[in-house]
Design a protein around this motif. Structure first.
Motif, PDB file in Angstrom:
ATOM      1  N   PRO A 117       0.808  -1.228   0.000  1.00 39.02           N
ATOM      2  CA  PRO A 117       0.000   0.000   0.000  1.00 39.02           C
ATOM      3  C   PRO A 117       0.838   1.273   0.000  1.00 39.02           C
ATOM      4  O   PRO A 117       0.425   2.296  -0.557  1.00 39.02           O
ATOM      5  N   GLY A 118       2.027   1.236   0.612  1.00 44.16           N
ATOM      6  CA  GLY A 118       2.875   2.420   0.611  1.00 44.16           C
ATOM      7  C   GLY A 118       3.282   2.848  -0.782  1.00 44.16           C
ATOM      8  O   GLY A 118       3.481   4.040  -1.051  1.00 44.16           O
ATOM      9  N   ALA A 119       3.400   1.883  -1.690  1.00 42.82           N
ATOM     10  CA  ALA A 119       3.754   2.204  -3.070  1.00 42.82           C
ATOM     11  C   ALA A 119       2.623   2.970  -3.745  1.00 42.82           C
ATOM     12  O   ALA A 119       2.863   3.964  -4.456  1.00 42.82           O
ATOM     13  N   TYR A 120       1.395   2.527  -3.528  1.00 44.17           N
ATOM     14  CA  TYR A 120       0.260   3.228  -4.131  1.00 44.17           C
ATOM     15  C   TYR A 120       0.098   4.618  -3.507  1.00 44.17           C
ATOM     16  O   TYR A 120      -0.295   5.573  -4.187  1.00 44.17           O
ATOM     17  N   PHE A 121       0.416   4.726  -2.224  1.00 51.60           N
ATOM     18  CA  PHE A 121       0.379   6.032  -1.573  1.00 51.60           C
ATOM     19  C   PHE A 121       1.388   6.970  -2.231  1.00 51.60           C
ATOM     20  O   PHE A 121       1.088   8.155  -2.466  1.00 51.60           O
ATOM     21  N   ALA A 122       2.579   6.449  -2.541  1.00 47.74           N
ATOM     22  CA  ALA A 122       3.601   7.269  -3.203  1.00 47.74           C
ATOM     23  C   ALA A 122       3.156   7.691  -4.592  1.00 47.74           C
ATOM     24  O   ALA A 122       3.381   8.839  -5.011  1.00 47.74           O
TER      25      ALA A 122
END
Length: 609
Positions: free
Chosen positions: A135-140
């Protein structure tokens, strides 16, 4: 009777006017707020996990600590946030954007977006799909997209102040500063750009220069120390857009003004920062790249005298590097040298420099009466003649001097005042290996070349070179001996190349004819040397050093592109000539020449009879 009407045209230089802005989809204040928020969210995203497996290099699985490419996204987000906050006139931050923040915001947003999306694409391709993203990747991805959308909604053009010419003094400089302050003040009222910074105390300016040099060392060390292809590509993306952003903000010109005021401090500080590079390395792996970059960049700076100052197109310059390397190798005690001579290093390096100077005079004397393309063809021929000559001096086709295609090998390491450059030493608890030793030696040679270039460019002969470069016929009409002046440039450039060649022979252990072709996959060669001068900026000191570093580092790091390196190299040159023909670090006069239409004075026509 015929009535004749005369028209008198008076050219008046009008003050710089603000370029009308083309609005985006959002009001400017909302667009700036959106871009700034996107930058802050981008910083936060770098502290999240982007993938669940450590199979992707850099370990992007840790929460709370960035790794690998996340650091680059963090830097891009920080730039976007800083430039966004500076657009509100926050005290202290407005010093960063003397020419306005909008263009810098846009380019910083591109840096964050391109680096983050490249990282996610690389993870997906290498690990087998987007399912490997956390999920952190999509947040980025969303954070960088928000910043980009806000930046895209800003006006396309902002009012800009004209950069100062460091060579302009007196009343002209006073008028320039007064005009810039008025235009920037008007920009503050209408667009929110920063007011000009107040004059700082000298010690503060020197401190700023020191910080900039330290940041340069960090960027240089990080670029060399990248351990995998994805990280280096991300570094190029971030560094490219980041450099463009701070340049559009006017920060490069502001720092250049400070360095011009404190030139000696800057020169000493730059070499102290460069000397600190080996102490940042744990072994000789990257010091090898560092010393070769210095050799390549130093030779490019010598070529800059010939091409950048005197305007002589030399396509065989690498041959002078070869002459210096062969001359030093022949007298350095190599067991394969037919001469069987072993001189101390200081004598060997002087032999290399003197041999290159002699060849420079011998080649220049009959050819420098030519101009333009004809001179380029002759120098190209000299480069090929040198390579073929050393191939034939093998004892079979000609006298036994260079061992032909085998070259001169087993060149012994240097020993100066009992210091063995081939041995490992411990300095202040740091282990300094062989290539680090030669890095320090080559740094000293680079310092000599920089001082020679600087003193020559500021002397009477340097002004004569520039006059010949601009218009040789006019220069000769004013009493300049064109042939003698060009011959001095040719000989001096060859001598500096010979100095670097003498060190290169000892660094590489072996000199062979294949090292000195016009164009081949591994620099230095004449094509890459000329490109380094053009890419960095002709007529400047730091330009060829930066251009040489880039053109050596990029092919060395991107080995997987070996089949497409020349294609990428040619494409990069085409784009450079289109968008920045004056080079990365431009001489102000050449910048005005290439952008004459952008800064042309207004013309008022008055009719009379």
């Amino acid at each position: 009777m015929t009535t004749m009407t005369t028209t008198q045209t008076t050219t008046v230089t009008a003050p710089a006017q603000a370029t009308p802005a083309t609005r985006g989809t959002l009001p400017p204040h909302i667009a700036r707020a959106t871009a700034t928020a996107g930058g802050a969210l981008t910083i936060i995203s770098a502290f999240l996990a982007w993938t669940w497996t450590s199979a992707f290099p850099g370990n992007l699985t840790v929460y709370g600590y960035p790794g690998g490419l996340q650091w680059l996204v963090l830097v891009s987000g920080a730039l976007l946030t800083l430039f966004g906050l500076s657009s509100y006139g926050i005290k202290g931050l407005n010093w960063l954007t003397p020419q306005g923040a909008d263009a810098a915001i846009r380019l910083s947003a591109y840096a964050a977006l391109a680096t983050a999306w490249f990282t996610m694409a690389a993870i997906s391709v290498q690990l087998g799909g987007a399912v490997n993203l956390e999920p952190g990747a999509y947040f980025a991805l969303v954070a960088t997209l928000i910043g980009w959308l806000g930046a895209r909604s800003l006006p396309y053009e902002r009012p800009e102040t004209t950069p100062a010419d460091p060579e302009d003094t007196g009343f002209g400089q006073f008028k320039h500063n007064l005009g810039n302050r008025w235009e920037t003040y008007k920009g503050t009222l209408t667009t929110g750009t920063a007011r000009p910074a107040k004059t700082l105390p000298s010690y503060i300016e020197i401190l700023i220069v020191a910080v900039v040099l330290a940041l340069g060392l960090v960027v240089f060390t990080y670029g060399i120390s990248t351990e995998y292809d994805e990280l280096f590509i991300g570094f190029l993306i971030t560094a490219g857009f980041g450099f463009a952003a701070i340049q559009k903000a006017g920060l490069i010109q502001r720092v250049a003004t400070l360095t011009a005021r404190h030139r000696n401090v800057t020169l000493i500080g730059a070499f102290v920062a460069a000397a600190a590079f080996p102490f940042t390395q744990s072994d000789d792996q990257y010091a090898t790249i560092g010393v070769n970059i210095l050799i390549f960049a130093t030779v490019a700076l010598g070529l800059n005298i010939v091409v950048g100052l005197a305007g002589l197109l030399d396509l065989g310059y690498v041959a002078f590097l070869g002459v210096g390397a062969y001359a030093a190798a022949l007298v350095s005690g190599s067991p394969t040298s037919p001469l069987g001579i072993q001189l101390p290093f200081w004598q060997a390096i002087l032999v290399g420099a003197a041999a290159s100077m002699v060849f420079g005079v011998l080649i220049g004397a009959p050819t420098l009466r030519l101009r333009g393309d004809y001179l380029a063809i002759v120098t190209l021929g000299f480069g090929e003649i040198f390579r073929i000559a050393v191939l034939n001096l093998d004892g079979t086709s000609g006298p036994d001097v260079t061992n032909g295609s085998n070259g001169i090998s087993s060149i012994p390491n240097l020993s100066i005042l009992g210091f063995d450059f081939g041995a490992t030493h411990s300095i202040a608890g740091f282990t300094i290996g062989r290539f680090a030793n030669y890095f320090f030696l080559m740094l000293l040679v680079t310092l000599i070349v920089v001082v020679v270039f600087r003193r020559s460019a500021e002397s009477r002969i340097g002004r004569a070179w520039v006059a010949i470069r601009e218009d040789e016929t006019a220069a000769e009409a004013m009493g300049i001996n064109g042939f003698r002046t060009k011959l001095v440039a040719f000989a001096l450039g060859a001598t500096l190349a010979g100095l670097a060649g003498a060190v290169q022979a000892h660094v590489t252990y072996t000199v062979t004819p294949e090292q000195y072709q016009f164009a081949h996959a591994v620099p230095p060669n004449s094509a890459f040397l000329l490109a380094a001068v053009v890419l960095g900026g002709m007529g400047t000191i730091s330009g060829p050093l930066v251009g040489g570093a880039l053109l050596f580092l990029i092919p060395n790091k991107l080995q997987f592109m070996s089949d497409y390196q020349l294609f990428a190299f040619g494409l990069a040159l085409v784009l450079l000539m289109r968008f920045r023909p004056e080079g990365l670090i431009a001489n102000r006069r050449r910048q005005l020449e290439f952008h004459e239409k952008d800064e042309a004075p207004a013309t008022l026509t008055k009719a009379g009879s």
